[in-house]
Design a protein around this motif. Structure first.
Motif, mmCIF file in Angstrom:
data_model
loop_
_atom_site.group_PDB
_atom_site.id
_atom_site.type_symbol
_atom_site.label_atom_id
_atom_site.label_comp_id
_atom_site.label_asym_id
_atom_site.label_seq_id
_atom_site.Cartn_x
_atom_site.Cartn_y
_atom_site.Cartn_z
ATOM 1 N N GLY A 36 0.837 -1.290 -0.115
ATOM 2 C CA GLY A 36 -0.036 0.126 -0.051
ATOM 3 C C GLY A 36 0.752 1.211 0.008
ATOM 4 O O GLY A 36 0.684 1.952 -0.758
ATOM 5 N N ILE A 37 2.010 1.300 0.926
ATOM 6 C CA ILE A 37 2.681 2.672 0.894
ATOM 7 C C ILE A 37 3.613 2.592 -0.364
ATOM 8 O O ILE A 37 3.749 3.644 -0.922
ATOM 9 C CB ILE A 37 3.808 2.248 2.115
ATOM 10 C CG1 ILE A 37 2.888 2.552 3.307
ATOM 11 C CG2 ILE A 37 4.604 3.517 2.084
ATOM 12 C CD1 ILE A 37 3.515 2.185 4.884
ATOM 13 N N GLY A 38 3.939 1.533 -0.862
ATOM 14 C CA GLY A 38 4.843 1.465 -2.025
ATOM 15 C C GLY A 38 4.109 1.936 -3.265
ATOM 16 O O GLY A 38 4.447 2.954 -4.126
ATOM 17 N N LEU A 39 2.672 1.511 -3.232
ATOM 18 C CA LEU A 39 1.782 1.981 -4.522
ATOM 19 C C LEU A 39 1.503 3.342 -4.341
ATOM 20 O O LEU A 39 1.349 3.798 -5.536
ATOM 21 C CB LEU A 39 0.811 1.036 -4.567
ATOM 22 C CG LEU A 39 -0.218 1.018 -5.428
ATOM 23 C CD1 LEU A 39 0.474 0.896 -7.023
ATOM 24 C CD2 LEU A 39 -1.473 0.147 -5.448
ATOM 25 N N ARG A 97 -4.925 4.356 0.517
ATOM 26 C CA ARG A 97 -5.845 5.541 0.421
ATOM 27 C C ARG A 97 -5.230 6.794 1.410
ATOM 28 O O ARG A 97 -5.097 7.794 1.269
ATOM 29 C CB ARG A 97 -7.059 5.459 0.883
ATOM 30 C CG ARG A 97 -8.277 6.631 1.059
ATOM 31 C CD ARG A 97 -9.479 6.256 1.868
ATOM 32 N NE ARG A 97 -9.261 5.894 3.187
ATOM 33 C CZ ARG A 97 -10.052 5.023 3.879
ATOM 34 N NH1 ARG A 97 -11.314 4.949 3.511
ATOM 35 N NH2 ARG A 97 -9.593 4.656 5.055
ATOM 36 N N ASN A 98 -4.770 6.189 2.512
ATOM 37 C CA ASN A 98 -4.284 7.286 3.589
ATOM 38 C C ASN A 98 -2.753 7.578 3.004
ATOM 39 O O ASN A 98 -2.424 8.709 3.434
ATOM 40 C CB ASN A 98 -4.258 6.594 5.072
ATOM 41 C CG ASN A 98 -5.659 6.783 5.786
ATOM 42 O OD1 ASN A 98 -6.651 6.459 5.038
ATOM 43 N ND2 ASN A 98 -5.476 7.016 6.854
ATOM 44 N N THR A 139 -2.142 5.783 10.440
ATOM 45 C CA THR A 139 -3.841 5.608 10.797
ATOM 46 C C THR A 139 -4.348 4.849 9.642
ATOM 47 O O THR A 139 -5.210 3.802 10.438
ATOM 48 C CB THR A 139 -4.513 7.095 10.793
ATOM 49 O OG1 THR A 139 -3.852 8.003 11.543
ATOM 50 C CG2 THR A 139 -5.927 6.823 10.908
ATOM 51 N N GLY A 140 -3.907 4.779 8.438
ATOM 52 C CA GLY A 140 -4.450 3.658 7.588
ATOM 53 C C GLY A 140 -4.048 2.324 7.951
ATOM 54 O O GLY A 140 -4.687 1.322 7.857
#
Length: 214
Positions: A36-39, A97-98, A139-140
């Motif tokens: 998620g963070i990488g994308l 998203r976050n 938070t995400g």
């Protein structure tokens, strides 16, 4: 047998299931965080790519968990692999998203100042933008973790480890000896584990977030 007597008799088994449940959740969330963070870093600033990534990952949340676990059985069989795969698919969206939201919230003036100091794009991201966006990103991850704790209980349907074994086992034998105790112990275990992990993230937030941006 009363519930207190049941707990006194079965607590080693319940503790082991709780540990397995927590382990599966943390593994899945760790993988989802990397993805998620990488994308999020890759698509941030590209509106079309961001919408596509959020649309695809968000669609996974609309798939009922039992249906998704069932769809994964032909691919991965039963046990740990389909459990972690499904949990990762559910956990990616809030983190992505976050990450995008957090990075977009960093003032452009801060980025321009960093570039003016001679920092390249990658160093600006790692040393300026990502640290400033970190509270929103974390938070995400926190939301994904709490959500995944609940979904992981359903993994018992595909022979996944964790407290779902108690819940499903108790429901399957409802009316039998200790069926209600099993169900209640599994449900309370999931709720307490979610609370414990939530408190852990509050501590992690204070330890990893600069005092100036809390």
């Amino acid at each position: 047998m009363s519930f207190s007597e049941y707990l006194a008799d079965r607590w080693p088994t319940i503790a082991q299931m709780t540990a397995e449940h927590a382990q599966v959740v943390l593994i899945a969330v760790a993988i989802a965080a990397v993805l998620g963070i990488g994308l999020g870093i890759a698509v941030e600033g590209r509106p079309r790519a961001s919408r596509l990534a959020l649309g695809v990952t968000g669609t996974m949340l609309t798939v009922p968990s039992l249906a998704l676990f069932g769809l994964l059985i032909p691919l991965f069989g039963l046990g740990l692999t389909p459990t972690i795969t499904a949990l990762v698919l559910y956990a990616v969206f809030p983190i992505l998203r976050n990450t995008i939201t957090g990075l977009e919230s960093v003032p452009s003036a801060v980025e321009e100042a960093a570039r003016g100091m001679g920092l390249g794009r990658a160093r600006v991201m790692l040393r300026v933008r990502l640290p400033l966006a970190w509270p929103v990103v974390l938070t995400g991850v926190r939301v994904s973790t709490i959500m995944t704790v609940a979904i992981a209980a359903i993994a018992a349907a595909v022979a996944g480890p964790g407290l779902g074994e108690l819940i499903f086992g108790g429901l399957a034998r409802i009316g039998g000896a200790n069926a209600l105790n099993d169900t209640l112990a599994g449900t309370l275990g999931v709720a307490l584990l979610a609370l414990a992990l939530d408190l852990l993230f509050l501590v992690l937030f204070r330890l990893t977030t600069s005092r100036g941006i809390r």
